[in-house]
Design a protein around this motif. Structure first.
Motif, PDB file in Angstrom:
ATOM      1  N   GLY A   1       0.911  -1.024  -0.070  1.00  0.00           N
ATOM      2  CA  GLY A   1       0.078  -0.047   0.132  1.00  0.00           C
ATOM      3  C   GLY A   1       0.707   1.282   0.020  1.00  0.00           C
ATOM      4  O   GLY A   1       2.107   1.400   0.156  1.00  0.00           O
ATOM      5  N   LEU A   2       0.108   2.230  -0.329  1.00  0.00           N
ATOM      6  CA  LEU A   2       1.008   3.803  -0.231  1.00  0.00           C
ATOM      7  C   LEU A   2      -0.099   4.773   0.056  1.00  0.00           C
ATOM      8  O   LEU A   2      -1.106   4.758  -0.147  1.00  0.00           O
TER       9      LEU A   2
ATOM     10  N   ALA B   1     -10.250  -4.501  13.080  1.00  0.00           N
ATOM     11  CA  ALA B   1      -9.063  -4.680  14.045  1.00  0.00           C
ATOM     12  C   ALA B   1      -7.680  -3.917  13.567  1.00  0.00           C
ATOM     13  O   ALA B   1      -7.181  -3.143  14.409  1.00  0.00           O
ATOM     14  N   LEU B   2      -7.606  -4.010  12.304  1.00  0.00           N
ATOM     15  CA  LEU B   2      -6.437  -3.275  11.848  1.00  0.00           C
ATOM     16  C   LEU B   2      -6.464  -1.917  11.931  1.00  0.00           C
ATOM     17  O   LEU B   2      -5.679  -1.037  12.014  1.00  0.00           O
ATOM     18  N   LEU B   3      -7.744  -1.247  11.735  1.00  0.00           N
ATOM     19  CA  LEU B   3      -7.946   0.010  11.708  1.00  0.00           C
ATOM     20  C   LEU B   3      -8.181   0.841  13.132  1.00  0.00           C
ATOM     21  O   LEU B   3      -8.158   1.806  13.285  1.00  0.00           O
TER      22      LEU B   3
ATOM     23  N   GLU C   1      -2.535   8.800   7.072  1.00  0.00           N
ATOM     24  CA  GLU C   1      -3.667   8.110   7.252  1.00  0.00           C
ATOM     25  C   GLU C   1      -4.050   7.374   5.750  1.00  0.00           C
ATOM     26  O   GLU C   1      -4.421   6.223   5.872  1.00  0.00           O
ATOM     27  N   PRO C   2      -4.053   8.114   4.754  1.00  0.00           N
ATOM     28  CA  PRO C   2      -4.007   7.353   3.349  1.00  0.00           C
ATOM     29  C   PRO C   2      -3.154   6.141   3.056  1.00  0.00           C
ATOM     30  O   PRO C   2      -3.938   5.172   2.743  1.00  0.00           O
TER      31      PRO C   2
ATOM     32  N   VAL D   1      -3.842  -1.439   4.650  1.00  0.00           N
ATOM     33  CA  VAL D   1      -4.962  -2.376   5.172  1.00  0.00           C
ATOM     34  C   VAL D   1      -5.429  -3.106   4.008  1.00  0.00           C
ATOM     35  O   VAL D   1      -6.089  -4.296   4.305  1.00  0.00           O
ATOM     36  N   GLU D   2      -5.915  -2.318   3.024  1.00  0.00           N
ATOM     37  CA  GLU D   2      -6.562  -2.901   1.822  1.00  0.00           C
ATOM     38  C   GLU D   2      -5.814  -3.625   1.373  1.00  0.00           C
ATOM     39  O   GLU D   2      -6.365  -4.805   0.766  1.00  0.00           O
ATOM     40  N   GLY D   3      -4.441  -3.495   1.219  1.00  0.00           N
ATOM     41  CA  GLY D   3      -3.568  -4.652   0.601  1.00  0.00           C
ATOM     42  C   GLY D   3      -3.549  -5.851   1.418  1.00  0.00           C
ATOM     43  O   GLY D   3      -3.598  -6.827   0.833  1.00  0.00           O
ATOM     44  N   ILE D   4      -3.826  -5.653   2.676  1.00  0.00           N
ATOM     45  CA  ILE D   4      -3.857  -7.077   3.611  1.00  0.00           C
ATOM     46  C   ILE D   4      -5.021  -7.626   3.403  1.00  0.00           C
ATOM     47  O   ILE D   4      -4.960  -8.975   3.255  1.00  0.00           O
TER      48      ILE D   4
END
Length: 401
Positions: free
Chosen positions: A176-177, A230-232, A368-369, A375-378
């Motif tokens: 992610g980036l 949970a990750l967020l 934050e982005p 997280v979306e990559g996870i």
């Protein structure tokens, strides 16, 4: 005499024996008063009342003008914000389809799109015009060489650093980036991307999957939403990543930092040091070994400017050691070789872990982005069976840029 006077009164003639007196009508209980009015207009002026009315008028006028000014400023800010939002949207007729435009914002589609540049390399759009793309994969050597101390007479400390490049390199895949911004006006500083060694993705998949379902090899939609929450979550996310990093999962990872404006190493160092100090506990900060590691970390950034679009790599290996490499481009005048050059190593694992947590989790992160995109990559990883080399940036579009 009296008779004549009486006759004159009866006849209506004036009497001469008594002095003349004005006839004033008498006012009785049922008689109306003599409402004789003058023909001239009379105005009764109340100076105190007029002064109060003038003061009230001026006060209302000032209130009205201030309300208009505040409303104008708010309208200007709101209009500028809406204009910025509209300009940041991709110029597509159907934004629900994956975009092949490398300059489009990463949020233009549900999944990132990989495109190919003119050299055939896979790249991913960042949404920033200064640094429009990031490589999908990185081939990095194992930074294992000791770092030599720069000579005081050396004009460029990069020329005295050593780097060991093994016969083979390790491939790292982009997770992610995002864009790092500072101050309330969102001043853009740099684009940061999180990479994980491709061969270590399976261990990361397994650890995160078993956190939600110990017997599963992949997560169903409901379980993925549970993991995403949970990750967020600031507390749970920081606890999860702290446990993973402390146990060496993922074993090898890296952050790629590319400034979008000219900056310097001291500015980057101050931001990194504040992040490490905020994440490290009180006992850790009081530890002598950790203090020495922080002095080493500061010394690495004791150098000059960092022009925009130049690459800074923060690499964490399986032992937690932090290696810092910089690609300032070739400079024949200063004798600087081309490519990435190792500029420093910090042995203490706690430094790299605190720095990683600054991007991955917590109540306040550096970007934050970037955290949300990671997280979306996870989520792309855990929806595939453990052991599958998953990539966040799919599907691949064979396009030239």
């Amino acid at each position: 005499m009296f008779r004549q006077t009486a006759l004159r009164r009866i006849a209506g003639a004036p009497t001469t024996t008594a002095p003349f007196r004005a006839q004033v009508p008498r006012r009785t209980l049922f008689s109306r008063g003599n409402q004789r009015r003058s023909g001239r207009a009379v105005e009764n002026l109340n100076i105190q009342r007029l002064s109060q009315q003038s003061e009230d008028w001026h006060r209302n006028r000032r209130t009205f003008l201030w309300c208009g000014t505040i409303a104008g400023v708010i309208s200007f800010i709101y209009t500028a914000y809406k204009l910025k939002v509209e300009l940041s949207k991709p110029n597509k007729l159907d934004t629900g389809l994956p975009s092949s435009d490398p300059l489009a914002s990463p949020s233009a589609a549900d999944r990132k799109v990989v495109v190919h540049d003119e050299d055939g390399r896979e790249i991913v759009a960042t949404g920033n015009s200064t640094v429009p793309t990031f490589p999908r994969t990185l081939d990095l050597p194992a930074y294992t060489a000791p770092i030599t101390t720069p000579s005081p007479t050396t004009t460029d400390p990069l020329t005295t650093q050593t780097i060991t490049t093994p016969s083979g390199t390790t491939e790292y895949t982009l997770v992610g980036l995002g864009l790092r911004t500072v101050t309330f006006i969102n001043l853009q500083v740099y684009v940061v991307g999180y990479y994980v060694a491709t061969s270590d993705i399976a261990a990361l998949q397994s650890a995160l999957t078993k956190k939600i379902n110990p017997i599963a090899t992949t997560l169903v939609p409901g379980e993925r939403e549970q993991l995403r929450a949970a990750l967020l979550d600031p507390a749970e996310g920081e606890r999860t990543w702290d446990e993973l990093l402390a146990s060496g999962v993922p074993a090898r990872s890296a952050f790629r930092v590319v400034p979008v404006r000219d900056t310097d190493f001291h500015h980057l160092r101050d931001g990194f040091v504040r992040a490490v100090q905020a994440r490290a506990g009180g006992e850790t900060m009081a530890d002598d070994a950790f203090g020495e590691a922080m002095r080493q970390f500061r010394a690495v950034f004791n150098r000059g400017s960092v022009p925009k679009r130049k690459e800074l790599l923060l690499v964490r290996d399986e032992t937690g050691r932090l290696s810092i490499a910089y690609d300032g481009g070739a400079n024949k005048k200063e004798g600087r070789p081309p490519g990435r050059q190792l500029i420093g190593v910090v042995e203490d694992e706690r430094v790299s872990r605190a720095l990683w947590l600054n991007y991955l989790a917590g109540k306040k992160v550096a970007s934050e982005p970037a955290r949300k995109d990671i997280v979306e990559g996870i989520m792309e990883f855990v929806e595939r069976p453990v052991g599958t080399v998953a990539s966040q940036v799919v599907p691949v579009v064979n396009a030239k840029v």
